[in-house]
Design a protein around this motif. Structure first.
Motif, PDB file in Angstrom:
ATOM      1  N   THR A  86      32.961  35.543  41.636  1.00  0.00           N
ATOM      2  CA  THR A  86      32.032  36.161  41.933  1.00  0.00           C
ATOM      3  C   THR A  86      32.216  35.399  43.441  1.00  0.00           C
TER       4      THR A  86
ATOM      5  N   HIS B 215      36.717  43.675  36.869  1.00  0.00           N
ATOM      6  CA  HIS B 215      37.865  43.226  36.817  1.00  0.00           C
ATOM      7  C   HIS B 215      38.866  42.406  36.020  1.00  0.00           C
TER       8      HIS B 215
ATOM      9  N   ARG C 151      34.837  49.717  43.318  1.00  0.00           N
ATOM     10  CA  ARG C 151      35.261  47.792  43.674  1.00  0.00           C
ATOM     11  C   ARG C 151      34.511  47.717  45.288  1.00  0.00           C
TER      12      ARG C 151
ATOM     13  N   ARG D 279      34.030  41.012  45.371  1.00  0.00           N
ATOM     14  CA  ARG D 279      35.916  39.925  45.523  1.00  0.00           C
ATOM     15  C   ARG D 279      35.183  39.344  44.132  1.00  0.00           C
TER      16      ARG D 279
ATOM     17  N   ASP E  72      38.000  37.234  40.991  1.00  0.00           N
ATOM     18  CA  ASP E  72      39.061  36.302  40.632  1.00  0.00           C
ATOM     19  C   ASP E  72      39.594  35.678  39.581  1.00  0.00           C
TER      20      ASP E  72
END
Length: 213
Positions: free
Chosen positions: A15, A133, A195, A198, A200
């Protein structure tokens, strides 16, 4: 650690502030030190298994053994992914994702702890968002569950902020007393709607078989 032997060592979830990874031995020693320094106020017990009712040395050693045990006992039918959490380069806590027969149920459960020195900074919310996520966006989960003592407003607040809905209560024996936990359930639609961080994910593809997907 050798990711070509155990691909989960190559899995990385990030994050803006955090990195979550299965810890190598050096990182695991750091995580044990965080546990030894304290996880919560000693007057309360937020866990159904009171593992923090121990000396600092025992807490650290138990943390070290627990994470190694999750690797040793892993199978695609029953697994616990126990990730060390780094905030701006410093190990601050642990975030777990656990499932049984995930290939069939597409359900998982979260659990976590954060070093006492790092409370109150929004890290707990961000690390839960990261593993959600992974569960929904990476592994195709339909539901993710959590639970917290009814007198643990911080944990309950994190769940509500991320979109969980109440799913009843359960009672557990903790320190020889009956304690009530509120169950919480998050579906894919509510996850999508809430959400705000961010996230990944790197290195997931070689791990899919281990997760049973």
């Amino acid at each position: 650690m050798a990711a070509h032997v155990w691909p989960l060592y190559g899995l990385r979830v990030t994050t803006p502030r955090l990195e979550l990874r299965l810890p190598d031995l050096e990182t695991l020693a750091e995580l044990a030190g965080v546990a030894a320094d304290g996880v919560h106020d000693g007057a309360s017990m937020p866990f159904t298994v009171p593992w923090t009712d121990a000396s600092p040395e025992e807490r650290g050693r138990g943390t070290f053994q627990h994470v190694l045990r999750t690797v040793a006992e892993w199978s695609p039918r029953a697994w616990t992914l126990s990730l060390a959490v780094r905030c701006e380069g410093k190990v601050v806590g642990r975030q777990d994702l656990t499932a049984s027969d995930f290939a069939v149920t597409r359900e998982a459960e979260t659990g976590s702890w954060l070093g006492l020195a790092h409370h109150g900074r929004g890290i707990g919310t961000e690390m839960r968002a990261a593993v959600l996520h992974l569960a929904f966006g990476g592994l195709g989960a339909r539901w993710v569950m959590s639970a917290a003592m009814t007198d643990n407003p911080a944990s309950l607040g994190v769940s509500r902020k991320l979109g969980y809905r109440e799913d009843g209560v359960t009672v557990a024996a903790v320190r020889g007393e009956a304690r009530t936990l509120r169950r919480l359930r998050l579906g894919r639609e509510d996850w999508e709607a809430h959400r705000a961080v961010r996230v990944d994910v790197e290195g997931l593809e070689p791990c899919r078989e281990l997760f049973g997907v």
